[in-house]
Design a protein around this motif. Structure first.
Motif, PDB file in Angstrom:
ATOM      1  N   UNK A   1       0.829  -1.209   0.000  1.00  0.00           N
ATOM      2  CA  UNK A   1       0.000   0.000   0.000  1.00  0.00           C
ATOM      3  C   UNK A   1       0.856   1.248   0.000  1.00  0.00           C
ATOM      4  N   UNK A   2       1.918   1.243   0.800  1.00  0.00           N
ATOM      5  CA  UNK A   2       2.820   2.397   0.847  1.00  0.00           C
ATOM      6  C   UNK A   2       3.526   2.583  -0.484  1.00  0.00           C
ATOM      7  N   UNK A   3       4.014   1.494  -1.070  1.00  0.00           N
ATOM      8  CA  UNK A   3       4.687   1.601  -2.363  1.00  0.00           C
ATOM      9  C   UNK A   3       3.734   2.112  -3.444  1.00  0.00           C
ATOM     10  N   UNK A   4       2.519   1.577  -3.453  1.00  0.00           N
ATOM     11  CA  UNK A   4       1.530   2.004  -4.434  1.00  0.00           C
ATOM     12  C   UNK A   4       1.184   3.474  -4.219  1.00  0.00           C
ATOM     13  N   UNK A   5       0.995   3.848  -2.964  1.00  0.00           N
ATOM     14  CA  UNK A   5       0.685   5.232  -2.617  1.00  0.00           C
ATOM     15  C   UNK A   5       1.808   6.165  -3.059  1.00  0.00           C
ATOM     16  N   UNK A   6       3.050   5.786  -2.783  1.00  0.00           N
ATOM     17  CA  UNK A   6       4.198   6.611  -3.175  1.00  0.00           C
ATOM     18  C   UNK A   6       4.265   6.769  -4.696  1.00  0.00           C
TER      19      UNK A   6
ATOM     20  N   UNK B   1      -3.076  17.763   0.560  1.00  0.00           N
ATOM     21  CA  UNK B   1      -4.399  17.138   0.415  1.00  0.00           C
ATOM     22  C   UNK B   1      -4.283  15.889  -0.453  1.00  0.00           C
ATOM     23  N   UNK B   2      -3.564  16.007  -1.550  1.00  0.00           N
ATOM     24  CA  UNK B   2      -3.352  14.862  -2.441  1.00  0.00           C
ATOM     25  C   UNK B   2      -2.762  13.687  -1.671  1.00  0.00           C
ATOM     26  N   UNK B   3      -1.722  13.950  -0.904  1.00  0.00           N
ATOM     27  CA  UNK B   3      -1.085  12.896  -0.123  1.00  0.00           C
ATOM     28  C   UNK B   3      -2.018  12.264   0.884  1.00  0.00           C
ATOM     29  N   UNK B   4      -2.767  13.096   1.582  1.00  0.00           N
ATOM     30  CA  UNK B   4      -3.686  12.576   2.600  1.00  0.00           C
ATOM     31  C   UNK B   4      -4.766  11.698   1.975  1.00  0.00           C
TER      32      UNK B   4
ATOM     33  N   UNK C   1      -4.811  10.186  -1.096  1.00  0.00           N
ATOM     34  CA  UNK C   1      -4.261   8.972  -1.714  1.00  0.00           C
ATOM     35  C   UNK C   1      -3.981   7.941  -0.634  1.00  0.00           C
ATOM     36  N   UNK C   2      -3.320   8.365   0.441  1.00  0.00           N
ATOM     37  CA  UNK C   2      -2.994   7.448   1.538  1.00  0.00           C
ATOM     38  C   UNK C   2      -4.261   6.864   2.154  1.00  0.00           C
ATOM     39  N   UNK C   3      -5.279   7.704   2.354  1.00  0.00           N
ATOM     40  CA  UNK C   3      -6.528   7.228   2.955  1.00  0.00           C
ATOM     41  C   UNK C   3      -7.201   6.168   2.085  1.00  0.00           C
ATOM     42  N   UNK C   4      -7.311   6.436   0.799  1.00  0.00           N
ATOM     43  CA  UNK C   4      -7.980   5.483  -0.093  1.00  0.00           C
ATOM     44  C   UNK C   4      -7.185   4.181  -0.190  1.00  0.00           C
ATOM     45  N   UNK C   5      -5.874   4.295  -0.343  1.00  0.00           N
ATOM     46  CA  UNK C   5      -5.036   3.099  -0.440  1.00  0.00           C
ATOM     47  C   UNK C   5      -5.174   2.269   0.838  1.00  0.00           C
ATOM     48  N   UNK C   6      -5.100   2.920   1.995  1.00  0.00           N
ATOM     49  CA  UNK C   6      -5.227   2.192   3.261  1.00  0.00           C
ATOM     50  C   UNK C   6      -6.591   1.540   3.390  1.00  0.00           C
TER      51      UNK C   6
END
Length: 168
Positions: free
Chosen positions: A48-53, A77-80, A82-87
């Motif tokens: 998830x972290x790799x995909x998010x990055x 905002x983009x980072x938050x 993306x991370x939320x959806x991926x998680x």
């Protein structure tokens, strides 16, 4: 890495019914697969972290090109988000694990999974896990260089053969 990101992106599009395939796999076997994925850095959290990055880099580049003067808060905002959806989709909903269980289950029985886990706990096993991604990248680059070097000869030979065969 890019290939795995594509697989993950496609897995997010799987219908909910796609999870049923892992239903026949025992809880013990799933736990073994989870352990193996964790050891190899392919746990849902790590992927998830790799995909998010990866997604963040691509989205940031697109935004910067489309709107060079964009408010810097947009990237936060983009980072938050993306991370939320991926998680939510990969980690919490178990999409990645549910995708991986049937794949590993088809190729390995429980005894084999236990042996791999035990091997991965050795010094050599940890080294293999650590260096295999680097070896894969180096092999890919070497193959690309080799292919690029053969390109002109392949092209020349095909054109020469076409000429001999009267193909225009």
């Amino acid at each position: 890495m890019k290939k795995f990101a594509i697989i993950l992106a496609l897995s997010l599009l799987l219908p909910v019914g796609g999870h049923a395939a892992s239903g026949a796999i025992s809880a013990e076997k799933k736990a073994l697969i989870d352990t193996l994925l964790e050891q190899s850095g392919q746990s849902a959290i790590a992927m998830g972290k790799q995909f998010s990055d990866l997604f963040m880099v691509q989205m940031t580049d697109m935004l910067k090109k489309a709107k060079p003067d964009i408010d810097p808060r947009a990237f936060v905002i983009l980072g938050e988000e993306v991370t939320a959806v991926i998680n939510e989709k990969i980690v919490a909903d178990g999409v990645l694990n549910n995708m991986m269980y049937p794949i590993y289950s088809r190729h390995f029985n429980e005894a084999e999974l236990r042996e791999m886990i035990a091997f991965n706990d050795t010094v050599l096993g940890r080294k293999i896990i650590r260096v295999l991604p680097e070896i894969s990248q180096e092999s890919l680059r070497a193959g690309q260089q080799m292919g690029a070097g053969m390109g002109p000869e392949i092209e020349w030979r095909i054109l020469e053969r076409f000429r001999k065969e009267g193909i225009k």
